[in-house]
Design a protein around this motif. Structure first.
Motif, PDB file in Angstrom:
ATOM      1  N   PRO A   8       0.801  -1.223   0.000  1.00  0.00           N
ATOM      2  CA  PRO A   8       0.000   0.000   0.000  1.00  0.00           C
ATOM      3  C   PRO A   8       0.834   1.273   0.000  1.00  0.00           C
ATOM      4  N   HIS A   9       2.131   1.170   0.293  1.00  0.00           N
ATOM      5  CA  HIS A   9       2.997   2.348   0.289  1.00  0.00           C
ATOM      6  C   HIS A   9       3.728   2.534  -1.043  1.00  0.00           C
ATOM      7  N   SER A  10       3.493   1.632  -1.999  1.00  0.00           N
ATOM      8  CA  SER A  10       4.147   1.773  -3.308  1.00  0.00           C
ATOM      9  C   SER A  10       3.553   2.973  -4.041  1.00  0.00           C
ATOM     10  N   PRO A  11       4.327   3.591  -4.928  1.00  0.00           N
ATOM     11  CA  PRO A  11       3.797   4.747  -5.669  1.00  0.00           C
ATOM     12  C   PRO A  11       2.509   4.439  -6.440  1.00  0.00           C
ATOM     13  N   ALA A  12       2.434   3.268  -7.069  1.00  0.00           N
ATOM     14  CA  ALA A  12       1.229   2.923  -7.838  1.00  0.00           C
ATOM     15  C   ALA A  12       0.017   2.800  -6.921  1.00  0.00           C
ATOM     16  N   ALA A  13       0.203   2.138  -5.777  1.00  0.00           N
ATOM     17  CA  ALA A  13      -0.904   1.985  -4.831  1.00  0.00           C
ATOM     18  C   ALA A  13      -1.304   3.334  -4.237  1.00  0.00           C
ATOM     19  N   MET A  14      -0.327   4.147  -3.871  1.00  0.00           N
ATOM     20  CA  MET A  14      -0.633   5.458  -3.290  1.00  0.00           C
ATOM     21  C   MET A  14      -1.425   6.318  -4.279  1.00  0.00           C
ATOM     22  N   ASN A  33     -17.208   8.588   5.347  1.00  0.00           N
ATOM     23  CA  ASN A  33     -16.168   7.832   4.647  1.00  0.00           C
ATOM     24  C   ASN A  33     -15.366   7.036   5.667  1.00  0.00           C
ATOM     25  N   HIS A  34     -15.276   5.751   5.450  1.00  0.00           N
ATOM     26  CA  HIS A  34     -14.570   4.852   6.367  1.00  0.00           C
ATOM     27  C   HIS A  34     -13.437   4.173   5.600  1.00  0.00           C
ATOM     28  N   LEU A  35     -12.468   4.985   5.229  1.00  0.00           N
ATOM     29  CA  LEU A  35     -11.396   4.518   4.358  1.00  0.00           C
ATOM     30  C   LEU A  35     -10.203   4.021   5.165  1.00  0.00           C
ATOM     31  N   GLU A  36      -9.696   2.877   4.812  1.00  0.00           N
ATOM     32  CA  GLU A  36      -8.504   2.329   5.446  1.00  0.00           C
ATOM     33  C   GLU A  36      -7.292   2.998   4.802  1.00  0.00           C
ATOM     34  N   ASP A  37      -6.399   3.566   5.630  1.00  0.00           N
ATOM     35  CA  ASP A  37      -5.216   4.239   5.092  1.00  0.00           C
ATOM     36  C   ASP A  37      -4.104   3.218   4.809  1.00  0.00           C
ATOM     37  N   PRO A  38      -3.017   3.655   4.132  1.00  0.00           N
ATOM     38  CA  PRO A  38      -1.945   2.707   3.795  1.00  0.00           C
ATOM     39  C   PRO A  38      -1.374   1.979   5.017  1.00  0.00           C
ATOM     40  N   HIS A  39      -1.273   2.661   6.138  1.00  0.00           N
ATOM     41  CA  HIS A  39      -0.773   1.990   7.345  1.00  0.00           C
ATOM     42  C   HIS A  39      -1.708   0.847   7.743  1.00  0.00           C
ATOM     43  N   GLY A  40      -3.010   1.108   7.749  1.00  0.00           N
ATOM     44  CA  GLY A  40      -3.987   0.074   8.083  1.00  0.00           C
ATOM     45  C   GLY A  40      -3.975  -1.072   7.094  1.00  0.00           C
ATOM     46  N   LEU A  41      -3.718  -0.757   5.821  1.00  0.00           N
ATOM     47  CA  LEU A  41      -3.692  -1.784   4.780  1.00  0.00           C
ATOM     48  C   LEU A  41      -2.432  -2.650   4.835  1.00  0.00           C
ATOM     49  N   SER A  42      -1.434  -2.206   5.588  1.00  0.00           N
ATOM     50  CA  SER A  42      -0.187  -2.970   5.671  1.00  0.00           C
ATOM     51  C   SER A  42      -0.111  -3.818   6.938  1.00  0.00           C
ATOM     52  N   GLN A  43      -1.193  -3.911   7.677  1.00  0.00           N
ATOM     53  CA  GLN A  43      -1.207  -4.707   8.912  1.00  0.00           C
ATOM     54  C   GLN A  43      -1.204  -6.211   8.595  1.00  0.00           C
ATOM     55  N   PRO A  44      -0.739  -7.033   9.548  1.00  0.00           N
ATOM     56  CA  PRO A  44      -0.590  -8.472   9.289  1.00  0.00           C
ATOM     57  C   PRO A  44      -1.877  -9.199   8.895  1.00  0.00           C
ATOM     58  N   ARG A  45      -3.018  -8.814   9.411  1.00  0.00           N
ATOM     59  CA  ARG A  45      -4.258  -9.550   9.125  1.00  0.00           C
ATOM     60  C   ARG A  45      -5.042  -8.932   7.971  1.00  0.00           C
ATOM     61  N   VAL A  46      -4.349  -8.148   7.149  1.00  0.00           N
ATOM     62  CA  VAL A  46      -4.965  -7.509   5.982  1.00  0.00           C
ATOM     63  C   VAL A  46      -4.309  -8.048   4.723  1.00  0.00           C
ATOM     64  N   ARG A  47      -5.137  -8.435   3.760  1.00  0.00           N
ATOM     65  CA  ARG A  47      -4.624  -8.804   2.430  1.00  0.00           C
ATOM     66  C   ARG A  47      -5.051  -7.703   1.480  1.00  0.00           C
TER      67      ARG A  47
END
Length: 155
Positions: A8-14, A33-47
């Motif tokens: 989620p921190h890659s330029p294309a994903a950002m 709006n309940h948007l998951e940010d890049p930090h939340g998307l990089s957590q262990p239980r997130v695909r």
């Protein structure tokens, strides 16, 4: 069409997440709006996955595994977004199927999501895939702009 895990921190994903943020901000006030940010998307239980068409990141989607003390574990679908010029090609459906398969492989039998009333294409997709409307779940509060949905996944 190639589906693969996405940083989620890659330029294309950002870039794609910024487009998604702008789209959602145009449709709903910030409190809806309940948007998951890049930090939340990089957590262990997130695909977090992306769909590539040649060198173009066409879409992204995520599923977060939640352990609910009352209702048991479920997967929450987040950040389903396809760039406008790639829509209509079945990309969202393929991403949803991939996330559901990921949940099944972990023994998770329920997928849930929150979407908005101003997204008829998303609502139609989720209903076509077997999602039913339900009450708010987790930390969500009732919101007239939100639609909460759930699907029971077969083993």
């Amino acid at each position: 069409m190639q589906i693969e895990p996405l940083d989620p921190h890659s330029p294309a994903a950002m870039s794609l997440l910024a487009q998604s943020d702008a789209y959602m901000a145009a449709l709903y006030p910030s409190e809806s709006n309940h948007l998951e940010d890049p930090h939340g998307l990089s957590q262990p239980r997130v695909r977090f996955i992306g769909v590539w068409l040649a060198e173009w990141l066409a879409g992204c989607a995520a599923v977060k595994v939640v352990d609910d003390a009352v209702e048991g574990p479920y997967g929450e679908i987040k950040r389903v977004f396809v760039q406008p010029h790639f829509r209509g090609r079945g990309i969202s459906k393929v991403m949803m199927e991939e996330l559901e398969a990921h949940l099944r492989a972990q023994g998770i039998t329920v997928a849930r999501l929150e979407t908005g009333v101003h997204q008829p294409e998303a609502l139609k997709l989720y209903e076509t895939l077997g999602y039913d409307r339900r009450a708010p779940f987790g930390a969500y509060a009732a919101d007239p702009l939100s639609v909460f949905m759930e699907k029971r996944l077969s083993a």
